[in-house]
Design a protein around this motif. Structure first.
Motif, mmCIF file in Angstrom:
data_model
loop_
_atom_site.group_PDB
_atom_site.id
_atom_site.type_symbol
_atom_site.label_atom_id
_atom_site.label_comp_id
_atom_site.label_asym_id
_atom_site.label_seq_id
_atom_site.Cartn_x
_atom_site.Cartn_y
_atom_site.Cartn_z
ATOM 1 N N ASP A 86 0.831 -1.214 0.000
ATOM 2 C CA ASP A 86 0.000 0.000 0.000
ATOM 3 C C ASP A 86 0.861 1.258 0.000
ATOM 4 N N ILE A 87 1.913 1.249 0.806
ATOM 5 C CA ILE A 87 2.806 2.408 0.878
ATOM 6 C C ILE A 87 3.479 2.632 -0.470
ATOM 7 N N ALA A 88 3.906 1.551 -1.106
ATOM 8 C CA ALA A 88 4.536 1.658 -2.429
ATOM 9 C C ALA A 88 3.571 2.273 -3.441
ATOM 10 N N LYS A 89 2.331 1.848 -3.379
ATOM 11 C CA LYS A 89 1.324 2.388 -4.309
ATOM 12 C C LYS A 89 1.131 3.889 -4.082
ATOM 13 N N CYS A 93 6.078 3.873 -6.192
ATOM 14 C CA CYS A 93 7.369 3.200 -6.348
ATOM 15 C C CYS A 93 7.186 1.702 -6.094
ATOM 16 N N SER A 94 8.280 0.977 -6.105
ATOM 17 C CA SER A 94 8.219 -0.469 -5.899
ATOM 18 C C SER A 94 8.245 -0.811 -4.409
ATOM 19 N N ARG A 95 7.841 -2.035 -4.112
ATOM 20 C CA ARG A 95 7.930 -2.542 -2.737
ATOM 21 C C ARG A 95 9.385 -2.521 -2.269
ATOM 22 N N GLN A 96 10.306 -2.794 -3.174
ATOM 23 C CA GLN A 96 11.718 -2.803 -2.828
ATOM 24 C C GLN A 96 12.178 -1.418 -2.358
ATOM 25 N N ASN A 97 11.682 -0.378 -3.028
ATOM 26 C CA ASN A 97 12.040 0.976 -2.601
ATOM 27 C C ASN A 97 11.514 1.274 -1.199
ATOM 28 N N VAL A 98 10.309 0.820 -0.904
ATOM 29 C CA VAL A 98 9.752 1.025 0.439
ATOM 30 C C VAL A 98 10.557 0.234 1.457
ATOM 31 N N THR A 99 10.918 -0.988 1.112
ATOM 32 C CA THR A 99 11.730 -1.815 2.011
ATOM 33 C C THR A 99 13.060 -1.138 2.292
ATOM 34 N N LYS A 100 13.634 -0.484 1.280
ATOM 35 C CA LYS A 100 14.894 0.247 1.461
ATOM 36 C C LYS A 100 14.696 1.432 2.410
#
Length: 174
Positions: A86-89, A93-100
């Protein structure tokens, strides 16, 4: 201002006639909502409501639903709870960017409501943190509605817990 949000309710009678429920909702002012009746005994109303504030929009919508279906029990207001996807959306950006972002922020990132294989946060906490620490900008209505929905969901649980919790556990947590 127009606010977009979803309210979910459990019907008092799981076998209630969906057509009668829809008609009652329309008669009580819920003509600004798309009503979902896909799950037996539940309704979800996707509102697009004009009001002076998000709190007024949500409160008036809940009141309209309760007038239409008095036995309906409030379940949840959204948007509120979000995961990495949800945050990525929201950020585009991508889920990977949020994870970073999560990894590099460490303990400065808001505490999740649930921390596990799929962590969950309150959207308002995430948006506020991103605005303060990542210089992000969001539609003020999204920030406001997420704050109101978080409070609304907290109130639901607080009232339930106040009825149920007592004794040493309540004292230990307080």
């Amino acid at each position: 201002m127009e606010y977009e949000f979803t309210l979910k309710f459990a019907l008092g009678d799981p076998d209630a006639d969906p057509e009668a429920v829809l008609e009652a909702l329309l008669e009580q002012g819920c003509d600004d909502a798309l009503v979902g009746i896909g799950k037996r005994g539940r309704i979800a109303l996707d509102f697009s409501r004009d009001a002076d504030s998000a709190e007024q929009a949500v409160a008036s919508a809940i009141a309209d639903v309760r007038r239409a279906v008095p036995e309906a029990r409030f379940i949840e207001a959204t948007p509120d709870f979000v995961g990495v996807t949800d945050i990525a959306k929201i950020l585009g950006c991508s889920r990977q960017n949020v994870t970073k972002i999560l990894a590099t922020s460490g303990s400065r990132f808001p505490d999740p409501v649930h921390e596990g294989s799929a962590a969950i946060w309150h959207l308002e906490s995430v948006l506020t943190w991103l605005m303060e620490h990542q210089d992000r900008d969001f539609d003020a209505r999204l920030v406001e509605i997420s704050r109101v929905n978080m409070r609304c969901n907290h109130l639901r649980y607080a009232e339930k817990l106040a009825r149920e919790a007592a004794g040493p556990l309540r004292a230990a947590i307080a």
